[in-house]
Design a protein around this motif. Structure first.
Motif, PDB file in Angstrom:
ATOM      1  N   ILE A 152      13.947  25.230  -4.357  1.00  0.00           N
ATOM      2  CA  ILE A 152      14.819  24.328  -5.125  1.00  0.00           C
ATOM      3  C   ILE A 152      15.665  25.135  -6.108  1.00  0.00           C
ATOM      4  O   ILE A 152      16.857  24.894  -6.265  1.00  0.00           O
ATOM      5  CB  ILE A 152      13.984  23.267  -5.868  1.00  0.00           C
ATOM      6  CG1 ILE A 152      13.330  22.312  -4.865  1.00  0.00           C
ATOM      7  CG2 ILE A 152      14.847  22.480  -6.842  1.00  0.00           C
ATOM      8  CD1 ILE A 152      12.368  21.332  -5.481  1.00  0.00           C
ATOM      9  N   ARG A 159      15.833  19.133  -1.946  1.00  0.00           N
ATOM     10  CA  ARG A 159      14.506  18.728  -1.501  1.00  0.00           C
ATOM     11  C   ARG A 159      14.515  18.232  -0.054  1.00  0.00           C
ATOM     12  O   ARG A 159      13.596  18.504   0.713  1.00  0.00           O
ATOM     13  CB  ARG A 159      13.962  17.610  -2.401  1.00  0.00           C
ATOM     14  CG  ARG A 159      13.544  18.066  -3.789  1.00  0.00           C
ATOM     15  CD  ARG A 159      13.099  16.866  -4.615  1.00  0.00           C
ATOM     16  NE  ARG A 159      12.726  17.252  -5.960  1.00  0.00           N
ATOM     17  CZ  ARG A 159      11.499  17.585  -6.334  1.00  0.00           C
ATOM     18  NH1 ARG A 159      10.530  17.602  -5.439  1.00  0.00           N
ATOM     19  NH2 ARG A 159      11.230  17.920  -7.581  1.00  0.00           N
ATOM     20  N   TYR A 170      19.318  19.425  -8.436  1.00  0.00           N
ATOM     21  CA  TYR A 170      18.035  19.266  -9.109  1.00  0.00           C
ATOM     22  C   TYR A 170      17.928  20.184 -10.336  1.00  0.00           C
ATOM     23  O   TYR A 170      17.049  21.027 -10.449  1.00  0.00           O
ATOM     24  CB  TYR A 170      16.879  19.529  -8.148  1.00  0.00           C
ATOM     25  CG  TYR A 170      16.875  18.581  -6.987  1.00  0.00           C
ATOM     26  CD1 TYR A 170      16.292  17.333  -7.089  1.00  0.00           C
ATOM     27  CD2 TYR A 170      17.494  18.919  -5.798  1.00  0.00           C
ATOM     28  CE1 TYR A 170      16.312  16.436  -6.027  1.00  0.00           C
ATOM     29  CE2 TYR A 170      17.534  18.038  -4.731  1.00  0.00           C
ATOM     30  CZ  TYR A 170      16.932  16.802  -4.851  1.00  0.00           C
ATOM     31  OH  TYR A 170      16.965  15.932  -3.807  1.00  0.00           O
ATOM     32  N   CYS A 201       7.308  17.038  -1.080  1.00  0.00           N
ATOM     33  CA  CYS A 201       8.694  17.292  -1.511  1.00  0.00           C
ATOM     34  C   CYS A 201       9.282  16.142  -2.319  1.00  0.00           C
ATOM     35  O   CYS A 201      10.393  16.262  -2.845  1.00  0.00           O
ATOM     36  CB  CYS A 201       9.580  17.561  -0.292  1.00  0.00           C
ATOM     37  SG  CYS A 201       9.120  19.050   0.620  1.00  0.00           S
TER      38      CYS A 201
END
Length: 454
Positions: A137, A143, A219, A424
């Motif tokens: 990530i 993800r 993310y 995940c």
């Protein structure tokens, strides 16, 4: 045998489900209605059809309970390690190696394949989840693509070949009448290579194509390194975690643990690590409530992920004879198995017909979510068709094995990708949709190879 209204209705409902999935709609209601309709057609009793629905759900729940427990415990363990900064310590070396999305894609995938050969995919996902996923990530891989990689390389490439533990080829070999399992392994190599190359390259191309998605879903809350001060306790716990999991791998080798036993060992280790991390963070009295709360949160997470999966699986378990008997009674047969046998008896024998039937049947078994459960039929049909048409039984069996496991083992069936989805923290149906094109391309290429070399 002849097909009945039950078989035709089952096929009709599966078609509706496929259409719903393609339209990105949830299929839980369709599966429950389908289960009730099948129950009513068989029993002609509305009360008993309701009983069938409940039995289907309980049977499905029993089939998934081990996975629910291991995912819940791993979730609790991961939170306990995160609370004291152990995850930061453990992923630091991997983070240095994974510098880009491309490197993240292939390093994560290759590591997953190798680990899965020794642990099998579900324990491997659990083993790697809290270590390599955050590193990927941080490298910018979303993800959803991390989940796709874990499925394609683990549930697809590793499980379909199973070179080390040899669970898949041994089942195929026994039912195909082949004495040496290694013969099936050797016969599977060209099919395995073609399937893996086609599916993985297609997935990589699609991943690179979604540049906007990667930029929009970076993310940041995870990509930003926490300013964690590594204390001595966290460093000690991180070393213990590595030692314990390496010990697990050695234990699996020495005691030949696989499947459920391997998963159980990982689960037991997760509980031990959770206990150690809880005591490292808190006093003994504080650890009592701290650990209990983490376990509660872990199981809430596990049930939240699997609740719809249990209801969906209830319908598809009618396709396999063993679970169909539990749901419908001792006189029941696997509805999808019946359909497969009926089709195989209606088409004339020739090389083209045999490869086509074997491929279609293997695909149908995979779509039913059978995975390993479909291998006995794959092997049996390979033995029957191969001897009748004077074709290589080994190649025909290996061809069917690769397709069945790639589809049903956990790449494009929503409920079979649930462990990866849980690790995940993405939607199972989205993973299945993302993997559909790569797997379809791989299956098509494997079909072509089958026509050429069988």
């Amino acid at each position: 045998m002849e097909l009945t209204l039950v078989h035709y209705m089952y096929l009709f409902i599966i078609i509706l489900i496929i259409i719903a999935i393609s339209m990105k709609q949830d299929i839980t209601i369709l599966c429950i209605l389908g289960l009730g309709i099948i129950g009513f057609i068989i029993t002609l009793n509305p009360i008993k059809s309701l009983i069938v629905i409940y039995k289907g759900i309980t049977v499905s729940g029993k089939e998934f309970i081990d996975t629910i427990i291991i995912i819940s415990l791993i979730n609790a363990m991961s939170k306990s390690l995160s609370d004291i900064g152990v995850d930061e310590i453990m992923i630091a070396p991997i983070t240095k190696l994974i510098k880009s999305k491309t490197l993240a894609f292939f390093i994560l995938g290759i590591t997953m394949t190798i680990t899965s050969w020794f642990l099998w995919p579900t324990p491997a996902v659990v083993f790697m989840g809290s270590i390599m996923v955050p590193a990927a990530i941080r490298a910018g891989l979303p993800r959803i693509w991390i989940a796709s990689v874990l499925c394609l390389f683990g549930k697809g490439a590793a499980l379909s070949s199973d070179f080390v533990i040899q669970g898949s080829p041994s089942i195929t070999a026994k039912t195909a009448g082949v004495e040496d399992t290694l013969t099936i392994v050797k016969a599977s190599l060209p099919f395995w290579g073609t399937m893996c190359f086609s599916a993985i390259v297609t997935a990589f191309i699609l991943m690179k194509k979604y540049r906007k998605e990667i930029m929009d879903n970076s993310y940041k809350e995870i990509a930003e390194t926490r300013n964690t001060v590594f204390n001595s306790k966290a460093k000690i716990v991180s070393k213990l975690v590595i030692i314990l999991f390496i010990t697990d791998i050695l234990g699996m080798f020495l005691f030949k643990l696989k499947g459920d036993d391997a998963t159980s060992l990982i689960g037991g280790t997760a509980i031990l690590i959770l206990l150690i991390a809880s005591l490292a963070k808190n006093t003994f009295l504080e650890a009592l409530s701290y650990m209990a709360n983490l376990v509660k949160e872990g199981f809430v997470f596990g049930i939240k992920v699997f609740a719809p999966i249990i209801l969906i699986g209830a319908f598809f378990f009618l396709g396999s004879e063993a679970t169909a008997k539990e749901i419908l009674g001792e006189n029941a047969t696997g509805i999808l198995t019946d359909i497969v046998l009926y089709v195989s008896n209606k088409i004339p024998i020739s090389k083209f017909a045999v490869v086509t039937i074997q491929g279609i049947i293997s695909t149908m078994l995979g779509i039913s979510g059978s995975g390993f459960g479909g291998l006995p039929l794959v092997g049996t049909l390979a033995n029957t068709f191969g001897n009748s048409a004077h074709l290589s039984v080994e190649k025909l069996a290996a061809f069917g094995q690769i397709i069945t496991i790639w589809i049903g083992g956990g790449t494009v069936i929503p409920w079979s990708v649930a462990p990866v989805a849980a690790i995940c923290q993405v939607d199972s149906f989205e993973i299945a949709r993302r993997n559909l094109i790569p797997v379809a391309v791989g299956v098509f290429a494997t079909f072509i190879l089958g026509f050429l070399i069988i």
